[in-house]
Write an enzyme that holds these catalytic residues in place. Structure first.
Site, PDB file in Angstrom:
ATOM      1  N   LYS A   1       0.830  -1.218   0.000  1.00 54.27           N
ATOM      2  CA  LYS A   1       0.000   0.000   0.000  1.00 54.27           C
ATOM      3  C   LYS A   1       0.863   1.265   0.000  1.00 54.27           C
ATOM      4  CE  LYS A   1      -2.270  -0.920   3.847  1.00 54.27           C
ATOM      5  NZ  LYS A   1      -1.675  -2.202   4.277  1.00 54.27           N
TER       6      LYS A   1
ATOM      7  N   ARG B   1     -10.041   0.722   8.595  1.00 57.15           N
ATOM      8  CA  ARG B   1      -9.686  -0.669   8.875  1.00 57.15           C
ATOM      9  C   ARG B   1     -10.780  -1.380   9.658  1.00 57.15           C
ATOM     10  NH1 ARG B   1      -3.625   0.334   8.765  1.00 57.15           N
ATOM     11  NH2 ARG B   1      -2.589  -1.653   8.914  1.00 57.15           N
TER      12      ARG B   1
ATOM     13  N   ARG C   1      11.435  -6.461   5.264  1.00 53.19           N
ATOM     14  CA  ARG C   1      11.314  -5.036   5.540  1.00 53.19           C
ATOM     15  C   ARG C   1      11.769  -4.736   6.967  1.00 53.19           C
ATOM     16  NH1 ARG C   1       5.469  -2.205   4.873  1.00 53.19           N
ATOM     17  NH2 ARG C   1       5.108  -2.913   6.984  1.00 53.19           N
TER      18      ARG C   1
ATOM     19  N   ARG D   1      10.971  -1.442  12.345  1.00 54.70           N
ATOM     20  CA  ARG D   1       9.619  -1.535  12.929  1.00 54.70           C
ATOM     21  C   ARG D   1       9.481  -2.803  13.762  1.00 54.70           C
ATOM     22  NH1 ARG D   1       4.929  -0.066   8.665  1.00 54.70           N
ATOM     23  NH2 ARG D   1       3.805  -1.279  10.236  1.00 54.70           N
TER      24      ARG D   1
ATOM     25  N   ARG E   1      -1.355  -9.291  13.116  1.00 53.31           N
ATOM     26  CA  ARG E   1      -1.864  -8.205  12.261  1.00 53.31           C
ATOM     27  C   ARG E   1      -2.774  -8.778  11.173  1.00 53.31           C
ATOM     28  NH1 ARG E   1       3.747  -5.798  10.833  1.00 53.31           N
ATOM     29  NH2 ARG E   1       2.694  -4.257   9.548  1.00 53.31           N
TER      30      ARG E   1
HETATM   31  P1  AMP Z   1       0.469   0.242   8.822  1.00 49.21           P
HETATM   32  O1  AMP Z   1       1.638   1.184   8.730  1.00 49.21           O
HETATM   33  O2  AMP Z   1      -0.702   0.683   7.983  1.00 49.21           O
HETATM   34  O3  AMP Z   1       0.840  -1.193   8.588  1.00 49.21           O
HETATM   35  O4  AMP Z   1      -0.052   0.330  10.329  1.00 49.21           O
HETATM   36  C1  AMP Z   1       0.780  -0.053  11.407  1.00 49.21           C
HETATM   37  C2  AMP Z   1      -0.059  -0.176  12.667  1.00 49.21           C
HETATM   38  O5  AMP Z   1      -0.650   1.095  12.979  1.00 49.21           O
HETATM   39  C3  AMP Z   1      -1.223  -1.152  12.595  1.00 49.21           C
HETATM   40  O6  AMP Z   1      -0.825  -2.490  12.845  1.00 49.21           O
HETATM   41  C4  AMP Z   1      -2.133  -0.599  13.697  1.00 49.21           C
HETATM   42  O7  AMP Z   1      -1.634  -0.938  14.983  1.00 49.21           O
HETATM   43  C5  AMP Z   1      -1.949   0.911  13.533  1.00 49.21           C
HETATM   44  N1  AMP Z   1      -2.949   1.467  12.583  1.00 49.21           N
HETATM   45  C6  AMP Z   1      -2.701   2.052  11.388  1.00 49.21           C
HETATM   46  N2  AMP Z   1      -3.847   2.437  10.789  1.00 49.21           N
HETATM   47  C7  AMP Z   1      -4.853   2.083  11.641  1.00 49.21           C
HETATM   48  C8  AMP Z   1      -6.264   2.181  11.584  1.00 49.21           C
HETATM   49  N3  AMP Z   1      -6.893   2.713  10.522  1.00 49.21           N
HETATM   50  N4  AMP Z   1      -6.975   1.724  12.647  1.00 49.21           N
HETATM   51  C9  AMP Z   1      -6.359   1.195  13.716  1.00 49.21           C
HETATM   52  N5  AMP Z   1      -5.031   1.026  13.821  1.00 49.21           N
HETATM   53  C10 AMP Z   1      -4.273   1.465  12.798  1.00 49.21           C
END
Ligand code: AMP
Length: 191
Positions: A14, A89, A128, A134, A146
């Site tokens: 993404k 989400r 990654r 991370r 996740r």
């Molecule tokens: P990402 O960078 O999109 O993979 O997001 C990393 C982490 O941020 C996720 O595993 C969640 O813990 C949190 N996160 C990101 N976007 C959301 C969302 N829309 N709702 C809830 N948690 C989020």
């Protein structure tokens, strides 16, 4: 205005594709994950709260996520459109986004899911994690959690957007360029 939602499990690409779409269609990119990581770096209260969920691979609670997203949209009134990356989400987030956008005479143009198998994604994320630093990318148990969060809370959004006639899916396996070409062909066909 074009407002795109990019869907996909962790590691689906993404962020990589959003960076391209942002310049191709001159859109403002909002990644809720990046916003949370920014708060964590700045050691804000929101960052501390988000970190306690993110480090385990759990979703951050809806209301704080929705508030942060709405604040970011509100601060950028003059853009040509948005790419929502990693948001919504949950069904509550999708409903809040629809209500918020329609209150501003805006709406989602399309939702695009990048599809890929879990095993491919785990390999991508572990790789990654070696450079991203991370915590949530470095441990297969957290990565699988996740995916669980995605299957339980995010996957139902597919039917939410199908019902609105706004759901599209793209094969997320291949080179970055191949996937970019698939996305562009789809989006150009929608405009
Ligand atoms: P990402 O960078 O999109 O993979 O997001 C990393 C982490 O941020 C996720 O595993 C969640 O813990 C949190 N996160 C990101 N976007 C959301 C969302 N829309 N709702 C809830 N948690 C989020």
């Amino acid at each position: 205005m074009i407002n795109l939602v990019l869907f996909g499990k962790p590691g689906a690409g993404k962020g990589t594709q959003a960076a391209f779409l942002k310049s191709q269609y001159q859109l403002f990119h909002i990644s809720t994950g990046d916003l949370f990581r920014h708060h964590i770096q700045g050691a804000t209260e929101l960052g501390k709260l988000a970190k306690s969920f993110m480090d385990k691979g759990d979703l951050v609670p809806d209301q704080v996520t929705i508030d942060m997203l709405e604040e970011t949209v509100t601060k950028n009134p003059d853009v040509k459109g948005f790419i929502f990356d990693g948001f919504p989400r949950t069904t509550a987030q999708a409903e809040a986004l629809d209500a918020f956008l329609s209150g501003r005479s805006m709406g989602i143009t399309a939702t695009v899911a990048l599809e890929a198998d879990d095993d491919v994604l785990v390999d991508r994320l572990i790789n990654r994690g070696k450079t991203s630093g991370r915590v949530d990318d470095q441990d297969e148990t957290k990565i699988r959690n996740r995916f669980e969060e995605y299957n339980n809370k995010t996957a139902p959004l597919k039917s939410f957007y199908i019902d609105q006639g706004k759901f599209h899916s793209v094969n997320g396996i291949g080179s970055v360029e191949e996937i970019t070409n698939r996305l562009t062909a789809l989006i150009d066909g929608l405009l």
